[in-house]
Design a protein around this motif. Structure first.
Motif, mmCIF file in Angstrom:
data_model
loop_
_atom_site.group_PDB
_atom_site.id
_atom_site.type_symbol
_atom_site.label_atom_id
_atom_site.label_comp_id
_atom_site.label_asym_id
_atom_site.label_seq_id
_atom_site.Cartn_x
_atom_site.Cartn_y
_atom_site.Cartn_z
ATOM 1 N N ASN A 211 0.786 -1.243 0.000
ATOM 2 C CA ASN A 211 0.000 0.000 0.000
ATOM 3 C C ASN A 211 0.816 1.291 0.000
ATOM 4 O OD1 ASN A 211 -2.772 -1.083 0.136
ATOM 5 N ND2 ASN A 211 -2.132 -1.884 2.124
ATOM 6 N N ARG B 149 -8.987 -0.342 10.275
ATOM 7 C CA ARG B 149 -8.917 -0.931 8.932
ATOM 8 C C ARG B 149 -9.230 -2.419 9.088
ATOM 9 N NH1 ARG B 149 -3.899 0.214 5.320
ATOM 10 N NH2 ARG B 149 -5.290 -0.830 3.857
ATOM 11 N N SER C 37 -9.888 -4.835 7.063
ATOM 12 C CA SER C 37 -9.215 -5.831 6.229
ATOM 13 C C SER C 37 -7.920 -6.287 6.882
ATOM 14 C CB SER C 37 -8.934 -5.250 4.837
ATOM 15 O OG SER C 37 -8.077 -4.119 4.929
ATOM 16 N N GLN D 77 -7.292 -7.735 1.369
ATOM 17 C CA GLN D 77 -7.587 -6.478 0.683
ATOM 18 C C GLN D 77 -8.231 -6.740 -0.678
ATOM 19 O OE1 GLN D 77 -6.964 -3.044 1.930
ATOM 20 N NE2 GLN D 77 -8.585 -3.047 0.400
ATOM 21 N N LYS D 78 -7.749 -7.767 -1.383
ATOM 22 C CA LYS D 78 -8.342 -8.111 -2.679
ATOM 23 C C LYS D 78 -9.787 -8.588 -2.515
ATOM 24 C CE LYS D 78 -5.047 -7.174 -5.542
ATOM 25 N NZ LYS D 78 -5.259 -6.078 -6.553
ATOM 26 N N ASP E 3 -11.901 -5.600 -2.014
ATOM 27 C CA ASP E 3 -12.088 -4.884 -3.281
ATOM 28 C C ASP E 3 -13.158 -5.562 -4.134
ATOM 29 O OD1 ASP E 3 -10.163 -3.072 -2.578
ATOM 30 O OD2 ASP E 3 -8.544 -4.038 -3.718
ATOM 31 N N ASP F 116 -14.387 -0.561 0.805
ATOM 32 C CA ASP F 116 -13.142 0.210 0.844
ATOM 33 C C ASP F 116 -12.909 0.728 2.267
ATOM 34 O OD1 ASP F 116 -10.900 1.696 0.389
ATOM 35 O OD2 ASP F 116 -11.860 3.191 -0.905
ATOM 36 N N ASP F 117 -11.887 0.194 2.916
ATOM 37 C CA ASP F 117 -11.593 0.682 4.271
ATOM 38 C C ASP F 117 -10.234 1.372 4.324
ATOM 39 O OD1 ASP F 117 -9.871 -1.461 4.083
ATOM 40 O OD2 ASP F 117 -10.239 -2.188 6.120
ATOM 41 N N ARG F 118 -9.801 1.911 3.150
ATOM 42 C CA ARG F 118 -8.539 2.640 3.120
ATOM 43 C C ARG F 118 -8.713 4.018 3.759
ATOM 44 N NH1 ARG F 118 -8.949 -0.186 -1.694
ATOM 45 N NH2 ARG F 118 -7.142 -1.491 -2.250
ATOM 46 N N GLU G 106 -8.467 8.132 4.145
ATOM 47 C CA GLU G 106 -8.731 9.239 3.221
ATOM 48 C C GLU G 106 -7.456 10.058 3.058
ATOM 49 O OE1 GLU G 106 -12.196 11.585 3.978
ATOM 50 O OE2 GLU G 106 -13.284 9.886 4.836
#
Length: 463
Positions: free
Chosen positions: A376, A393, A395, A434-435, A438, A443-445, A447
């Motif tokens: 990432n 996060r 994930s 993460q995949k 997706d 989406d837990d990325r 900001e």
């Protein structure tokens, strides 16, 4: 006239307010960069970082772990366990220190990128908590050495509390205090490198006789490696607290790898040889039996002092991040109080069990941080002030739980090496989970602004 007097009075009041504000800001200047990146201007040469990390590895618990293994395996197997365990540990620590030198962040702040603002608190709890445990164990060890050697067993409690508070005071001084203690510890360390192996060979009757000593207990190969790694996996995971001051990522990796390889091998081998020859897992009794207790006391003073100063610094940093306060001192003091109480109330009883716990639950956390960086942030890590962090996060939290579970299951069924399994699972599962997120459209990325200032631009422009 009255208006002029009022204006003059207002100016005087403003000047006094500015003076007070200036004094307050100076009082709380965070020279350790507890909650932010270490700037280029504060980076240090490799010698001072190597000294601190090498001194950090001069840890009695590693000797004690070695001594316990010395009663369970023959010397040839002990050497294999030591080399494999420390190659894994030193590589793991080196990669974490490469990331920390690249970003200028300590372990807890790196975990904020990985697990989120609240999720990273678990990192602070497990790493800060284990460092309090280490501190307590070593303070108790110091108390036991002094009272046993001097025949003052009745004064174990006050002696232990004195040493606990004395050693922790240097962590309040910060990195300067740790550098001072680390350099002082090197001469006793060199003596230890020579003396314990020499006495062990002498008491065994020669190298051939040493190799032929039969163990009195048994332990599996995988369990032994888990103990070797577990003996310093928590401290190794927090090595970025000092490696973040390195001038380049390459220097951070090399210094950390060499410091941990050299320090851990010497300390563990000293304990292993002593435990093997004396067939005793208690290092204090081993040193007494070898008749080198006077020099051993000097060695252990600097040994424990060095490691406990860095341990106190670590739980101070963890506490500062947990409560989001850019001042580690109150948390160092609080940790010292807790550790001192633990030190005088039987911390010895759970030592080996605790090492096994660390060998299973901590490596996956470091693997998670490494995996998150690789997948990432490798192309560019935004500065911590630029990001709006998610609370958790999920994930990566799921990845951590699964990686830890995998390491635990492998330890129960003796499949592979649990610490290495935890590290590798942590790295791989960051990508896999993460995949999956997706694909599910989740989406837990964090900001991030459109054009954030990167760490590389602000810290490593010259590279």
């Amino acid at each position: 006239m009255k208006e002029d007097m009022m204006a003059t009075k207002d100016v005087a009041i403003n000047d006094e307010v500015n003076r007070l504000e200036g004094s307050v800001s100076k009082e709380y200047v965070d020279v350790d960069y507890t909650l932010t990146h270490v700037p280029k201007s504060a980076r240090k040469g490799w010698v001072s970082i190597f000294a601190v990390l090498l001194g950090f590895t001069f840890i009695v618990t590693t000797m004690a772990a070695g001594a316990s293994l010395g009663t369970s395996m023959m010397l040839g197997d002990l050497i294999k366990v030591l080399l494999i365990g420390n190659i894994i540990l030193s590589t793991y620590v080196g990669v974490l220190c490469w990331i920390s030198a690249k970003s200028g962040l300590n372990t807890i702040l790196l975990a904020r990128y990985t697990l989120g603002k609240v999720g990273s608190k678990w990192t602070g709890i497990i790493l800060g908590g284990t460092q309090v445990f280490w501190y307590a164990f070593q303070a108790a060890y110091m108390g036991k050495v002094f009272t046993t050697a001097l025949g003052l067993e009745a004064y174990f409690v006050p002696v232990t509390i004195f040493w606990s508070l004395f050693m922790g005071a240097f962590a309040i001084w910060g990195t300067k205090g740790m550098e001072f203690v680390a350099f002082c510890s090197i001469p006793p360390f060199l003596y230890l490198v020579y003396k314990i192996p020499a006495v062990s060979v002498e008491q065994a009757g020669g190298i051939r006789e040493l190799l032929a000593i039969e163990p009195t207990t048994t332990i599996s190969f995988a369990a032994a490696i888990t103990i070797v790694i577990g003996a310093f996996i928590s401290g190794g995971t927090q090595a970025p607290n000092w490696a973040r001051f390195a001038k380049t990522p390459k220097a951070g990796f090399i210094v950390a790898f060499l410091a941990f390889m050299i320090g851990n091998i010497v300390m563990a081998m000293s304990g292993m040889l002593g435990g093997l020859v004396m067939q005793n897992s208690d290092m204090v009794e081993v040193l007494l039996g070898m008749g080198i207790i006077v020099m051993a006391m000097l060695i252990l003073i600097f040994n424990i002092w060095t490691t406990n100063t860095t341990a106190a610094y670590s739980f101070g940093v963890a506490g500062a991040e947990f409560f989001n306060k850019p001042n580690k001192v109150p948390f160092v003091i609080g940790g010292l109080i807790i550790a001192s109480i633990m030190a005088v109330t039987g911390i010895y009883e759970v030592f080996i069990s605790f090492l096994s716990f660390l060998g299973v639950f901590v490596p996956s956390l470091g693997g998670l941080i490494i995996g998150d960086y690789l997948f990432n942030w490798r192309k560019g890590m935004p500065r911590i002030e630029e990001i709006k962090f998610r609370f958790v996060r999920y994930s990566n939290l799921i990845a951590y739980i699964l990686a830890t579970l995998g390491a635990y299951v492998s330890s129960v069924f003796e499949f592979g090496l649990p610490p290495l399994n935890g590290i590798l699972l942590g790295i791989v599962l960051v990508f896999v989970i993460q995949k999956i997120f997706d694909v599910l459209g989740v989406d837990d990325r964090h900001e991030i602004p459109a054009n954030p200032k990167s760490v590389e631009e602000m810290v490593h422009k010259q590279n």
